[in-house]
Write a protein that holds these residues in place. Structure first.
Motif, PDB file in Angstrom:
ATOM      1  N   LYS A  12      20.796 -12.057  36.362  1.00  0.00           N
ATOM      2  CA  LYS A  12      21.444 -11.901  37.663  1.00  0.00           C
ATOM      3  C   LYS A  12      20.678 -12.720  38.691  1.00  0.00           C
ATOM      4  CE  LYS A  12      23.519  -7.432  36.852  1.00  0.00           C
ATOM      5  NZ  LYS A  12      23.671  -6.062  37.272  1.00  0.00           N
ATOM      6  N   VAL A  13      21.400 -13.557  39.431  1.00  0.00           N
ATOM      7  CA  VAL A  13      20.792 -14.392  40.459  1.00  0.00           C
ATOM      8  C   VAL A  13      21.585 -14.261  41.749  1.00  0.00           C
ATOM      9  CG1 VAL A  13      19.836 -16.065  38.828  1.00  0.00           C
ATOM     10  CG2 VAL A  13      22.109 -16.436  39.764  1.00  0.00           C
ATOM     11  N   LYS A  14      20.922 -14.551  42.872  1.00  0.00           N
ATOM     12  CA  LYS A  14      21.591 -14.534  44.167  1.00  0.00           C
ATOM     13  C   LYS A  14      22.061 -15.940  44.503  1.00  0.00           C
ATOM     14  CE  LYS A  14      18.822 -10.774  46.049  1.00  0.00           C
ATOM     15  NZ  LYS A  14      17.863 -10.389  47.093  1.00  0.00           N
ATOM     16  N   VAL A  15      23.304 -16.066  44.951  1.00  0.00           N
ATOM     17  CA  VAL A  15      23.842 -17.365  45.363  1.00  0.00           C
ATOM     18  C   VAL A  15      24.419 -17.247  46.772  1.00  0.00           C
ATOM     19  CG1 VAL A  15      24.331 -18.185  43.040  1.00  0.00           C
ATOM     20  CG2 VAL A  15      26.075 -16.939  44.282  1.00  0.00           C
ATOM     21  N   LYS A  18      27.867 -15.743  53.219  1.00  0.00           N
ATOM     22  CA  LYS A  18      27.586 -14.522  52.459  1.00  0.00           C
ATOM     23  C   LYS A  18      26.686 -14.823  51.276  1.00  0.00           C
ATOM     24  CE  LYS A  18      32.037 -12.411  53.505  1.00  0.00           C
ATOM     25  NZ  LYS A  18      33.280 -11.870  52.932  1.00  0.00           N
ATOM     26  N   GLU A  19      25.868 -13.840  50.920  1.00  0.00           N
ATOM     27  CA  GLU A  19      25.040 -13.933  49.720  1.00  0.00           C
ATOM     28  C   GLU A  19      25.576 -12.928  48.715  1.00  0.00           C
ATOM     29  OE1 GLU A  19      20.771 -12.413  49.192  1.00  0.00           O
ATOM     30  OE2 GLU A  19      20.531 -14.489  49.815  1.00  0.00           O
ATOM     31  N   THR A  35      26.087 -13.182  37.551  1.00  0.00           N
ATOM     32  CA  THR A  35      25.417 -13.220  36.258  1.00  0.00           C
ATOM     33  C   THR A  35      25.665 -14.587  35.644  1.00  0.00           C
ATOM     34  OG1 THR A  35      25.789 -10.853  35.982  1.00  0.00           O
ATOM     35  CG2 THR A  35      25.258 -12.096  34.013  1.00  0.00           C
ATOM     36  N   MET A  36      24.582 -15.238  35.229  1.00  0.00           N
ATOM     37  CA  MET A  36      24.727 -16.568  34.658  1.00  0.00           C
ATOM     38  C   MET A  36      23.673 -16.814  33.589  1.00  0.00           C
ATOM     39  SD  MET A  36      23.183 -18.811  37.824  1.00  0.00           S
ATOM     40  CE  MET A  36      23.446 -20.367  37.065  1.00  0.00           C
TER      41      MET A  36
END
Length: 43
Positions: free
Chosen positions: A19-22, A27-28, A32-33
């Motif tokens: 799980k990463v924040k983009v 908006k943030e 999941t990548m």
């Protein structure tokens, strides 16, 4: 894996998604990548 001239090129990828924040505009959000790293090495 790929050989090109004097270089060995390969990709390393996560076996499990992370799980990463983009940033999406202002908006943030969390997504999941699977990460991939391109590696190059001289023979």
């Amino acid at each position: 894996m790929h050989s090109k001239g004097d270089q060995l090129q390969f990709v390393i990828a996560d076996s499990k998604p992370v799980k990463v924040k983009v940033q999406d505009g202002k908006k943030e959000k969390k997504v999941t990548m699977k990460r991939q790293y391109i590696c190059v090495s001289n023979k």
